[in-house]
Structure formats: structure tokens, C-alpha cells
Design a protein around this motif. Structure first.
Motif, PDB file in Angstrom:
ATOM      1  N   ASP A   8      74.988  45.666  63.230  1.00 35.66           N
ATOM      2  CA  ASP A   8      75.898  46.476  62.328  1.00 35.66           C
ATOM      3  C   ASP A   8      77.058  46.063  62.282  1.00 35.66           C
ATOM      4  O   ASP A   8      77.890  46.009  61.010  1.00 35.66           O
ATOM      5  CB  ASP A   8      75.590  47.872  62.262  1.00 35.66           C
ATOM      6  N   GLN A   9      77.762  45.384  63.103  1.00 36.18           N
ATOM      7  CA  GLN A   9      79.229  44.882  62.980  1.00 36.18           C
ATOM      8  C   GLN A   9      79.111  43.263  62.617  1.00 36.18           C
ATOM      9  O   GLN A   9      78.668  42.405  63.304  1.00 36.18           O
ATOM     10  CB  GLN A   9      79.920  44.656  64.522  1.00 36.18           C
ATOM     11  N   ALA A  10      79.668  43.380  61.325  1.00 40.94           N
ATOM     12  CA  ALA A  10      79.576  41.925  60.574  1.00 40.94           C
ATOM     13  C   ALA A  10      80.044  40.903  61.524  1.00 40.94           C
ATOM     14  O   ALA A  10      79.491  39.643  61.426  1.00 40.94           O
ATOM     15  CB  ALA A  10      80.375  41.949  59.312  1.00 40.94           C
ATOM     16  N   MET A  11      81.199  40.991  62.112  1.00 35.64           N
ATOM     17  CA  MET A  11      81.868  39.681  62.998  1.00 35.64           C
ATOM     18  C   MET A  11      80.896  39.148  63.797  1.00 35.64           C
ATOM     19  O   MET A  11      80.694  38.125  64.294  1.00 35.64           O
ATOM     20  CB  MET A  11      83.245  40.298  63.443  1.00 35.64           C
ATOM     21  N   LEU A  12      80.456  40.282  64.862  1.00 32.79           N
ATOM     22  CA  LEU A  12      79.592  40.042  65.791  1.00 32.79           C
ATOM     23  C   LEU A  12      78.485  39.402  65.299  1.00 32.79           C
ATOM     24  O   LEU A  12      77.869  38.407  66.117  1.00 32.79           O
ATOM     25  CB  LEU A  12      79.224  41.285  66.685  1.00 32.79           C
ATOM     26  N   ARG A  13      77.681  39.879  64.457  1.00 34.73           N
ATOM     27  CA  ARG A  13      76.521  39.274  63.689  1.00 34.73           C
ATOM     28  C   ARG A  13      76.865  37.867  63.397  1.00 34.73           C
ATOM     29  O   ARG A  13      75.848  37.012  63.643  1.00 34.73           O
ATOM     30  CB  ARG A  13      76.053  40.297  62.690  1.00 34.73           C
ATOM     31  N   GLY A  14      77.635  37.515  62.636  1.00 35.46           N
ATOM     32  CA  GLY A  14      78.045  36.197  61.963  1.00 35.46           C
ATOM     33  C   GLY A  14      78.367  35.459  63.344  1.00 35.46           C
ATOM     34  O   GLY A  14      77.862  33.896  63.482  1.00 35.46           O
ATOM     35  N   ALA A  15      79.095  35.767  64.576  1.00 32.89           N
ATOM     36  CA  ALA A  15      79.566  34.961  65.505  1.00 32.89           C
ATOM     37  C   ALA A  15      78.097  34.526  66.425  1.00 32.89           C
ATOM     38  O   ALA A  15      77.870  33.378  66.773  1.00 32.89           O
ATOM     39  CB  ALA A  15      80.627  35.519  66.703  1.00 32.89           C
ATOM     40  N   LEU A  16      77.326  35.701  66.623  1.00 34.58           N
ATOM     41  CA  LEU A  16      76.050  35.279  67.574  1.00 34.58           C
ATOM     42  C   LEU A  16      75.193  34.539  66.606  1.00 34.58           C
ATOM     43  O   LEU A  16      74.513  33.617  67.376  1.00 34.58           O
ATOM     44  CB  LEU A  16      75.437  36.724  67.770  1.00 34.58           C
ATOM     45  N   SER A  17      75.310  34.760  65.105  1.00 38.66           N
ATOM     46  CA  SER A  17      74.213  33.603  64.716  1.00 38.66           C
ATOM     47  C   SER A  17      74.602  32.322  64.664  1.00 38.66           C
ATOM     48  O   SER A  17      73.948  31.348  64.879  1.00 38.66           O
ATOM     49  CB  SER A  17      74.177  34.218  63.085  1.00 38.66           C
ATOM     50  N   ALA A  18      76.007  32.119  64.401  1.00 38.07           N
ATOM     51  CA  ALA A  18      76.631  30.911  64.288  1.00 38.07           C
ATOM     52  C   ALA A  18      76.487  29.908  66.028  1.00 38.07           C
ATOM     53  O   ALA A  18      76.091  28.860  65.775  1.00 38.07           O
ATOM     54  CB  ALA A  18      78.138  30.755  64.235  1.00 38.07           C
ATOM     55  N   LEU A  19      76.758  30.794  66.892  1.00 43.60           N
ATOM     56  CA  LEU A  19      76.433  30.116  68.438  1.00 43.60           C
ATOM     57  C   LEU A  19      75.001  29.897  68.664  1.00 43.60           C
ATOM     58  O   LEU A  19      74.899  28.733  69.139  1.00 43.60           O
ATOM     59  CB  LEU A  19      77.035  30.946  69.383  1.00 43.60           C
ATOM     60  N   LEU A  20      74.173  30.919  68.161  1.00 49.56           N
ATOM     61  CA  LEU A  20      72.555  30.655  68.374  1.00 49.56           C
ATOM     62  C   LEU A  20      72.050  29.245  67.461  1.00 49.56           C
ATOM     63  O   LEU A  20      71.343  28.372  67.950  1.00 49.56           O
ATOM     64  CB  LEU A  20      71.759  31.604  68.050  1.00 49.56           C
ATOM     65  N   ASP A  21      72.595  29.166  66.257  1.00 45.58           N
ATOM     66  CA  ASP A  21      72.272  28.134  65.628  1.00 45.58           C
ATOM     67  C   ASP A  21      72.860  26.605  66.022  1.00 45.58           C
ATOM     68  O   ASP A  21      72.075  25.614  65.929  1.00 45.58           O
ATOM     69  CB  ASP A  21      72.887  28.127  63.782  1.00 45.58           C
ATOM     70  N   LEU A  22      73.661  26.631  67.029  1.00 46.99           N
ATOM     71  CA  LEU A  22      74.080  25.158  67.769  1.00 46.99           C
ATOM     72  C   LEU A  22      72.990  24.885  68.850  1.00 46.99           C
ATOM     73  O   LEU A  22      73.022  23.841  68.990  1.00 46.99           O
ATOM     74  CB  LEU A  22      75.508  25.621  68.422  1.00 46.99           C
ATOM     75  N   GLU A  23      72.132  25.817  69.198  1.00 49.77           N
ATOM     76  CA  GLU A  23      71.089  25.665  70.002  1.00 49.77           C
ATOM     77  C   GLU A  23      70.046  24.678  69.199  1.00 49.77           C
ATOM     78  O   GLU A  23      69.608  25.089  68.134  1.00 49.77           O
ATOM     79  CB  GLU A  23      70.427  26.709  70.727  1.00 49.77           C
ATOM     80  N   ASP A  24      69.538  23.509  69.954  1.00 45.36           N
ATOM     81  CA  ASP A  24      68.632  22.567  69.394  1.00 45.36           C
ATOM     82  C   ASP A  24      67.237  23.337  68.783  1.00 45.36           C
ATOM     83  O   ASP A  24      66.746  23.180  67.968  1.00 45.36           O
ATOM     84  CB  ASP A  24      68.404  21.476  70.174  1.00 45.36           C
ATOM     85  N   ASP A  25      67.086  24.279  69.626  1.00 46.61           N
ATOM     86  CA  ASP A  25      65.567  24.723  69.516  1.00 46.61           C
ATOM     87  C   ASP A  25      65.562  26.131  68.913  1.00 46.61           C
ATOM     88  O   ASP A  25      64.625  27.044  68.936  1.00 46.61           O
ATOM     89  CB  ASP A  25      64.632  24.866  70.816  1.00 46.61           C
ATOM     90  N   ILE A  26      66.725  26.814  68.422  1.00 47.73           N
ATOM     91  CA  ILE A  26      67.042  27.864  67.945  1.00 47.73           C
ATOM     92  C   ILE A  26      67.275  27.903  66.388  1.00 47.73           C
ATOM     93  O   ILE A  26      68.470  27.109  66.208  1.00 47.73           O
ATOM     94  CB  ILE A  26      67.647  28.914  68.796  1.00 47.73           C
ATOM     95  N   GLU A  27      66.571  28.698  65.509  1.00 45.52           N
ATOM     96  CA  GLU A  27      67.203  28.677  64.223  1.00 45.52           C
ATOM     97  C   GLU A  27      67.317  29.870  63.547  1.00 45.52           C
ATOM     98  O   GLU A  27      66.252  30.885  63.656  1.00 45.52           O
ATOM     99  CB  GLU A  27      66.077  27.940  63.186  1.00 45.52           C
ATOM    100  N   VAL A  28      68.417  30.485  63.133  1.00 43.70           N
ATOM    101  CA  VAL A  28      68.464  31.982  62.655  1.00 43.70           C
ATOM    102  C   VAL A  28      68.218  31.876  61.278  1.00 43.70           C
ATOM    103  O   VAL A  28      68.907  31.233  60.631  1.00 43.70           O
ATOM    104  CB  VAL A  28      69.814  32.433  62.934  1.00 43.70           C
ATOM    105  N   ILE A  29      67.282  32.493  60.821  1.00 38.01           N
ATOM    106  CA  ILE A  29      66.628  32.479  59.618  1.00 38.01           C
ATOM    107  C   ILE A  29      67.152  33.783  58.729  1.00 38.01           C
ATOM    108  O   ILE A  29      67.043  33.804  57.581  1.00 38.01           O
ATOM    109  CB  ILE A  29      65.194  32.401  59.601  1.00 38.01           C
ATOM    110  N   GLY A  30      67.689  34.574  59.558  1.00 36.58           N
ATOM    111  CA  GLY A  30      67.983  35.962  58.654  1.00 36.58           C
ATOM    112  C   GLY A  30      68.996  36.652  59.362  1.00 36.58           C
ATOM    113  O   GLY A  30      69.061  36.726  60.902  1.00 36.58           O
ATOM    114  N   GLN A  31      69.863  37.581  58.699  1.00 36.33           N
ATOM    115  CA  GLN A  31      70.995  38.546  59.506  1.00 36.33           C
ATOM    116  C   GLN A  31      70.707  39.806  58.725  1.00 36.33           C
ATOM    117  O   GLN A  31      70.749  39.773  57.726  1.00 36.33           O
ATOM    118  CB  GLN A  31      72.245  37.943  59.471  1.00 36.33           C
ATOM    119  N   ALA A  32      70.450  40.837  59.517  1.00 34.89           N
ATOM    120  CA  ALA A  32      70.269  42.246  58.837  1.00 34.89           C
ATOM    121  C   ALA A  32      71.449  43.078  59.336  1.00 34.89           C
ATOM    122  O   ALA A  32      72.053  42.945  60.519  1.00 34.89           O
ATOM    123  CB  ALA A  32      68.975  42.725  59.527  1.00 34.89           C
ATOM    124  N   GLU A  33      72.026  44.034  58.682  1.00 31.87           N
ATOM    125  CA  GLU A  33      73.237  44.810  59.191  1.00 31.87           C
ATOM    126  C   GLU A  33      72.754  45.969  59.314  1.00 31.87           C
ATOM    127  O   GLU A  33      73.479  46.912  59.832  1.00 31.87           O
ATOM    128  CB  GLU A  33      74.299  44.789  57.909  1.00 31.87           C
TER     129      GLU A  33
END
Length: 200
Positions: A8-33
Motif C-alpha cells: 500500500d505504500q506507493a514509494m516502496l511498491r515502485g522501488a521494489l518493482s524496479a529493483l526486481l525488474d533488474l533481475e534477469d529471470d524476474i518480471e513484475v507484471i503488476g502492482q497493487a495498492e
């Protein structure tokens, strides 16, 4: 692996998604609040895994995990939390949660934990595991039920009527709960049980 991040915290959600997307084998396909949005996304996008906060609006991470289990949804759930409450952990295990990690874990540790879960394993932060083993819920199911109703402001007479017990039996359960939790009184017992997540 396809992942949804629910936080539910937008900044943490965005940061976590961006960091995970940098991993070769992980793709963030959605973010929920919130939990409701997370559940809808899981059903429609069919991710391999969902990373969820426990305390979110509408539905908590544990509520979502329980619904997914009921629906036999194959999406694995990893809880990311700041809370080391034993009651939460026990409820998470019952709901089939595959991972229980701290929010301040380094991103590479989180990535490895997600891979482990994706391969069918489990992942629990060592700090959390220690806390949980040390803090088993001492209350019986009936004592927990009675204490939970007392926490809602019901009197012994009200609780007795609700659970089809006598007032004396209810008072005995409350007395047992107070003793087991080493509490001073009913209010103190409710506070201790809540702090440990044993009324959830």
C-alpha cells in the motif's frame, strides 16, 4: 518468473518493482495498492508469484492468501513484512504462504528467496523464524475465541450467549487465558494477545 507486487505504500511498491525488474529471470507484471486489487490481478494476470505486505487496506496479505488457497489458485504467495508476530506466521502457514520475509532484506536475498519459492521451496527470514519458534501461541482455540469477543467489548454474559456456553464457563476461559499470558487482567491479556497476532 512473472511476479505481482502488492504494497500500500506507493514509494516502496515502485522501488521494489524496479529493483526486481533488474533481475534477469524476474518480471513484475503488476502492482497493487490493496488486497482486493491484488486478488483481482492474480486471477486475471495469473502470475507465478505474488509478493504481499500483510497490512493493506480492504484485504490484508493473509486474507488474500486464504482466498487463493480456497480457490486452489496456483500462485505462490510471499509475505514481506516489518512485523515479527508469531500469530501472523502461524496463520500464514495455514494459508499455504510459501515465504515470510522482512522488508529490510537485501534485494539479492529477496531474489534468491523468490527463486527458491518458485522451485517449490519455502523461504523464511532467519530472524523471523527464531522469533516464531520462541513464541508459540499458548491459547487454546476456545480461549482465543472468548478473548477475541472480549476484545470486541462483549461481556461474559454476551459471550456466553454467542458461544452457547454458561457465563461461568466463559469466565473460566478468560481466567485461563489471563494466566497463560501472564497478564494482570483481561485488558492486559487482550493487549498481549494482539501484540503477538494471536487474535487474528
Amino acid at each position: 518468473m512473472k511476479v505481482i507486487v502488492a504494497e500500500d505504500q506507493a514509494m516502496l511498491r515502485g522501488a521494489l518493482s524496479a529493483l526486481l525488474d533488474l533481475e534477469d529471470d524476474i518480471e513484475v507484471i503488476g502492482q497493487a495498492e490493496d488486497g482486493e486489487e491484488a486478488l483481482a490481478m492474480i486471477v486475471s494476470l495469473m502470475p507465478d508469484l505474488c509478493i504481499m505486505d500483510i497490512e493493506m487496506p480492504k484485504l490484508s496479505g493473509l486474507d488474500v492468501a486464504e482466498r487463493l488457497k480456497e480457490q486452489k489458485n496456483p500462485c505462490s504467495v510471499v509475505i514481506l513484512t516489518t512485523f515479527s508476530r508469531a500469530g501472523y506466521f502461524q496463520r500464514a502457514m495455514r494459508a499455504g504462504v510459501r515465504g515470510f520475509l522482512l522488508k529490510d532484506s537485501p534485494i539479492h536475498e529477496l531474489g534468491e528467496a523468490l527463486r527458491s519459492v518458485d522451485r517449490g521451496g519455502r523461504a523464511v527470514s532467519p530472524e523471523l523464524a527464531l522469533t516464531f519458534w520462541e513464541a508459540e501461541n499458548p491459547l487454546s482455540e476456545r480461549e482465543r475465541e472468548v478473548l477475541k469477543l472480549a476484545a470486541e467489548g462483549l461481556t461474559a454474559v454476551d459471550i456466553a450467549a454467542r458461544l452457547f456456553l454458561t457465563s461461568g464457563t466463559v469466565r473460566n476461559y478468560l481466567s485461563e487465558a489471563i494466566q497463560k499470558l501472564e497478564a494482570k487482567n483481561r485488558i492486559d491479556a487482550i493487549g498481549i494477545a494482539r501484540k503477538n497476532g494471536w487474535l487474528d
